[in-house]
Design a protein around this motif. Structure first.
Motif, PDB file in Angstrom:
ATOM      1  N   GLY A 150     -17.440  28.661  -8.596  1.00  0.00           N
ATOM      2  CA  GLY A 150     -18.508  27.860  -9.175  1.00  0.00           C
ATOM      3  C   GLY A 150     -18.096  27.361 -10.553  1.00  0.00           C
ATOM      4  O   GLY A 150     -17.577  28.132 -11.365  1.00  0.00           O
ATOM      5  N   VAL A 151     -18.316  26.084 -10.817  1.00  0.00           N
ATOM      6  CA  VAL A 151     -17.939  25.501 -12.103  1.00  0.00           C
ATOM      7  C   VAL A 151     -19.130  24.744 -12.691  1.00  0.00           C
ATOM      8  O   VAL A 151     -20.024  24.304 -11.967  1.00  0.00           O
ATOM      9  CB  VAL A 151     -16.728  24.541 -11.974  1.00  0.00           C
ATOM     10  CG1 VAL A 151     -15.509  25.271 -11.438  1.00  0.00           C
ATOM     11  CG2 VAL A 151     -17.061  23.358 -11.075  1.00  0.00           C
ATOM     12  N   ASP A 152     -19.124  24.597 -14.026  1.00  0.00           N
ATOM     13  CA  ASP A 152     -20.209  23.860 -14.686  1.00  0.00           C
ATOM     14  C   ASP A 152     -19.702  22.854 -15.710  1.00  0.00           C
ATOM     15  O   ASP A 152     -20.485  22.263 -16.439  1.00  0.00           O
ATOM     16  CB  ASP A 152     -21.180  24.836 -15.353  1.00  0.00           C
ATOM     17  CG  ASP A 152     -20.534  25.648 -16.469  1.00  0.00           C
ATOM     18  OD1 ASP A 152     -19.323  25.434 -16.764  1.00  0.00           O
ATOM     19  OD2 ASP A 152     -21.227  26.503 -17.054  1.00  0.00           O
ATOM     20  N   VAL A 177     -14.762  24.323  -4.183  1.00  0.00           N
ATOM     21  CA  VAL A 177     -15.202  24.189  -5.570  1.00  0.00           C
ATOM     22  C   VAL A 177     -16.607  23.604  -5.580  1.00  0.00           C
ATOM     23  O   VAL A 177     -16.835  22.518  -5.038  1.00  0.00           O
ATOM     24  CB  VAL A 177     -14.250  23.286  -6.381  1.00  0.00           C
ATOM     25  CG1 VAL A 177     -14.651  23.286  -7.851  1.00  0.00           C
ATOM     26  CG2 VAL A 177     -12.808  23.728  -6.222  1.00  0.00           C
ATOM     27  N   VAL A 178     -17.548  24.317  -6.191  1.00  0.00           N
ATOM     28  CA  VAL A 178     -18.948  23.899  -6.161  1.00  0.00           C
ATOM     29  C   VAL A 178     -19.495  23.805  -7.575  1.00  0.00           C
ATOM     30  O   VAL A 178     -19.349  24.726  -8.385  1.00  0.00           O
ATOM     31  CB  VAL A 178     -19.803  24.888  -5.333  1.00  0.00           C
ATOM     32  CG1 VAL A 178     -21.272  24.497  -5.400  1.00  0.00           C
ATOM     33  CG2 VAL A 178     -19.330  24.922  -3.882  1.00  0.00           C
ATOM     34  N   ARG A 179     -20.135  22.671  -7.852  1.00  0.00           N
ATOM     35  CA  ARG A 179     -20.882  22.497  -9.093  1.00  0.00           C
ATOM     36  C   ARG A 179     -22.348  22.307  -8.726  1.00  0.00           C
ATOM     37  O   ARG A 179     -22.670  21.498  -7.853  1.00  0.00           O
ATOM     38  CB  ARG A 179     -20.377  21.277  -9.878  1.00  0.00           C
ATOM     39  CG  ARG A 179     -21.204  20.992 -11.136  1.00  0.00           C
ATOM     40  CD  ARG A 179     -20.643  19.814 -11.919  1.00  0.00           C
ATOM     41  NE  ARG A 179     -21.503  19.500 -13.051  1.00  0.00           N
ATOM     42  CZ  ARG A 179     -22.176  18.362 -13.213  1.00  0.00           C
ATOM     43  NH1 ARG A 179     -22.061  17.389 -12.312  1.00  0.00           N
ATOM     44  NH2 ARG A 179     -22.937  18.157 -14.266  1.00  0.00           N
ATOM     45  N   ILE A 180     -23.218  23.049  -9.378  1.00  0.00           N
ATOM     46  CA  ILE A 180     -24.648  22.975  -9.086  1.00  0.00           C
ATOM     47  C   ILE A 180     -25.357  22.236 -10.213  1.00  0.00           C
ATOM     48  O   ILE A 180     -25.186  22.565 -11.384  1.00  0.00           O
ATOM     49  CB  ILE A 180     -25.272  24.378  -8.937  1.00  0.00           C
ATOM     50  CG1 ILE A 180     -24.404  25.261  -8.035  1.00  0.00           C
ATOM     51  CG2 ILE A 180     -26.689  24.268  -8.402  1.00  0.00           C
ATOM     52  CD1 ILE A 180     -24.246  24.751  -6.635  1.00  0.00           C
ATOM     53  N   VAL A 181     -26.148  21.254  -9.850  1.00  0.00           N
ATOM     54  CA  VAL A 181     -26.915  20.487 -10.816  1.00  0.00           C
ATOM     55  C   VAL A 181     -28.393  20.816 -10.648  1.00  0.00           C
ATOM     56  O   VAL A 181     -28.947  20.681  -9.553  1.00  0.00           O
ATOM     57  CB  VAL A 181     -26.702  18.974 -10.634  1.00  0.00           C
ATOM     58  CG1 VAL A 181     -27.593  18.185 -11.591  1.00  0.00           C
ATOM     59  CG2 VAL A 181     -25.242  18.614 -10.865  1.00  0.00           C
ATOM     60  N   LEU A 192     -16.897  14.337 -13.254  1.00  0.00           N
ATOM     61  CA  LEU A 192     -16.686  15.603 -13.954  1.00  0.00           C
ATOM     62  C   LEU A 192     -15.971  16.599 -13.053  1.00  0.00           C
ATOM     63  O   LEU A 192     -14.959  17.205 -13.438  1.00  0.00           O
ATOM     64  CB  LEU A 192     -18.018  16.177 -14.415  1.00  0.00           C
ATOM     65  CG  LEU A 192     -17.971  17.585 -15.029  1.00  0.00           C
ATOM     66  CD1 LEU A 192     -17.131  17.589 -16.300  1.00  0.00           C
ATOM     67  CD2 LEU A 192     -19.378  18.094 -15.314  1.00  0.00           C
ATOM     68  N   LEU A 193     -16.464  16.757 -11.835  1.00  0.00           N
ATOM     69  CA  LEU A 193     -15.861  17.702 -10.900  1.00  0.00           C
ATOM     70  C   LEU A 193     -14.473  17.237 -10.480  1.00  0.00           C
ATOM     71  O   LEU A 193     -13.529  18.043 -10.419  1.00  0.00           O
ATOM     72  CB  LEU A 193     -16.759  17.867  -9.675  1.00  0.00           C
ATOM     73  CG  LEU A 193     -16.366  18.947  -8.673  1.00  0.00           C
ATOM     74  CD1 LEU A 193     -16.244  20.301  -9.355  1.00  0.00           C
ATOM     75  CD2 LEU A 193     -17.380  19.010  -7.540  1.00  0.00           C
ATOM     76  N   VAL A 194     -14.323  15.947 -10.231  1.00  0.00           N
ATOM     77  CA  VAL A 194     -13.026  15.404  -9.840  1.00  0.00           C
ATOM     78  C   VAL A 194     -11.995  15.646 -10.930  1.00  0.00           C
ATOM     79  O   VAL A 194     -10.856  16.050 -10.661  1.00  0.00           O
ATOM     80  CB  VAL A 194     -13.139  13.899  -9.539  1.00  0.00           C
ATOM     81  CG1 VAL A 194     -11.755  13.280  -9.364  1.00  0.00           C
ATOM     82  CG2 VAL A 194     -13.975  13.664  -8.292  1.00  0.00           C
ATOM     83  N   GLY A 195     -12.397  15.430 -12.189  1.00  0.00           N
ATOM     84  CA  GLY A 195     -11.476  15.623 -13.298  1.00  0.00           C
ATOM     85  C   GLY A 195     -11.065  17.071 -13.459  1.00  0.00           C
ATOM     86  O   GLY A 195      -9.891  17.369 -13.730  1.00  0.00           O
ATOM     87  N   ASP A 217     -31.009  25.760  -8.022  1.00  0.00           N
ATOM     88  CA  ASP A 217     -30.737  26.797  -9.007  1.00  0.00           C
ATOM     89  C   ASP A 217     -29.303  27.290  -8.808  1.00  0.00           C
ATOM     90  O   ASP A 217     -28.943  27.708  -7.697  1.00  0.00           O
ATOM     91  CB  ASP A 217     -31.703  27.967  -8.822  1.00  0.00           C
ATOM     92  CG  ASP A 217     -31.347  29.137  -9.714  1.00  0.00           C
ATOM     93  OD1 ASP A 217     -31.568  29.041 -10.930  1.00  0.00           O
ATOM     94  OD2 ASP A 217     -30.838  30.147  -9.174  1.00  0.00           O
ATOM     95  N   PRO A 218     -28.448  27.241  -9.846  1.00  0.00           N
ATOM     96  CA  PRO A 218     -27.027  27.574  -9.665  1.00  0.00           C
ATOM     97  C   PRO A 218     -26.784  28.953  -9.061  1.00  0.00           C
ATOM     98  O   PRO A 218     -25.972  29.098  -8.139  1.00  0.00           O
ATOM     99  CB  PRO A 218     -26.468  27.480 -11.091  1.00  0.00           C
ATOM    100  CG  PRO A 218     -27.352  26.497 -11.772  1.00  0.00           C
ATOM    101  CD  PRO A 218     -28.725  26.749 -11.215  1.00  0.00           C
TER     102      PRO A 218
END
Length: 285
Positions: A150-152, A177-181, A192-195, A217-218
């Protein structure tokens, strides 16, 4: 502070029920080319209350010997050492983690006990205060799914991502790879995630990577995603990476994820040991 090239995977052994930790720790040590160090903190107070001091000491030696046998069964040829050290288990492991590559401990069954996890549970204290990444092993074996991270967007989550790439490469596993908004707090910003992934993937071109930006909710979303993962990684705290505490997301995964979890502390590099490892743990989100 990055771990030295000879830094070991350290295993905290408290009792027979911790022995499943040895299997996964041995696999991680072999995969990363690290020795395995089995450590048992000997409780003299309990020993003095026993009918004979020799009994608890013999039990401790037998525990170390059995753990070493398991490690050699899992990874023949892996350098394995064992130590019995006088002192409180959590304090001893925190001190020794300062020079370790990775600290592996059992979760004490917290993943199956709902919301009753005490803040002073050993796995919680170690994940919050250790000076290196902490692997928290569950009692049930995980599925053969992907490695999940998980990344933010923070520097600390970039460090977790790099460590996740390394783990996936050594396991020859797919990386998710998961980003939670949270809808009311942010936008998707797919770049952001691609970078972030592009920055880390250069070192690991063989790793098949799947990226998703999800809403919700992350902590809740990542716990659900973790149910099909063989390993989960997350930064200890996204917005204050150098403090000895856990953020809300790492706490949710620590308490509720059924998969083994690596809590990563640091800024850059693989692996990264923490700073200020003896700071107090903070439960604030």
């Amino acid at each position: 502070m990055a771990a030295g090239s000879d830094a070991a995977v350290l295993v905290g052994l408290g009792a027979e029920r911790n022995l499943p930790v040895v299997r996964l720790a041995a696999q991680e040590a072999a995969a990363h080319g690290r020795p395995l160090c089995l450590l048992h903190a000997f409780n003299w107070t309990a020993a003095l209350e026993a009918p004979s001091i020799a009994g608890p000491r013999a039990d401790a030696e037998e525990l170390i010997a059995r753990a070493a046998e398991i490690a050699n069964e899992v990874e023949p040829g892996l350098p394995v050492s064992g130590e019995i050290i006088e002192g409180a288990p959590v304090a001893t492991l925190i001190r020794r983690s300062e020079s370790a590559f990775l600290l592996a401990v059992g979760d004490g069954g917290m993943a199956t006990c709902g919301d009753c996890v005490p803040a002073d549970a050993p796995a919680v204290q170690l994940a919050a205060r250790a000076g290196c990444p902490v692997l928290v092993v569950r009692r049930e074996p995980p599925p053969q799914g992907p490695v999940l991270v998980g990344v933010d967007g923070s520097d600390s989550s970039q460090a977790a991502l790099e460590f996740a790439f390394d783990c996936a490469a050594r396991r020859e596993s797919r990386l998710l790879v998961v980003r939670i908004v949270e809808s009311e707090k942010g936008t998707e910003d797919p770049e952001l995630l691609v970078g972030m992934v592009a920055k880390s993937s250069r070192r690991f071109p063989s790793v098949a990577t799947e990226c998703h930006t999800l809403h919700g909710d992350p902590g809740t979303v990542l716990v659900e995603q973790s149910r099909s993962a063989q390993l989960v990684l997350v930064a200890a705290r996204g917005d204050e990476p150098w403090r000895g505490m856990l953020g809300a997301v790492s706490q949710s995964l620590l308490y509720h994820s059924p998969a083994p979890l690596i809590v990563v502390r640091g800024g850059t590099g693989v692996p990264v040991a923490g700073r200020n490892a003896h700071d107090a743990w903070d439960q604030r989100p």
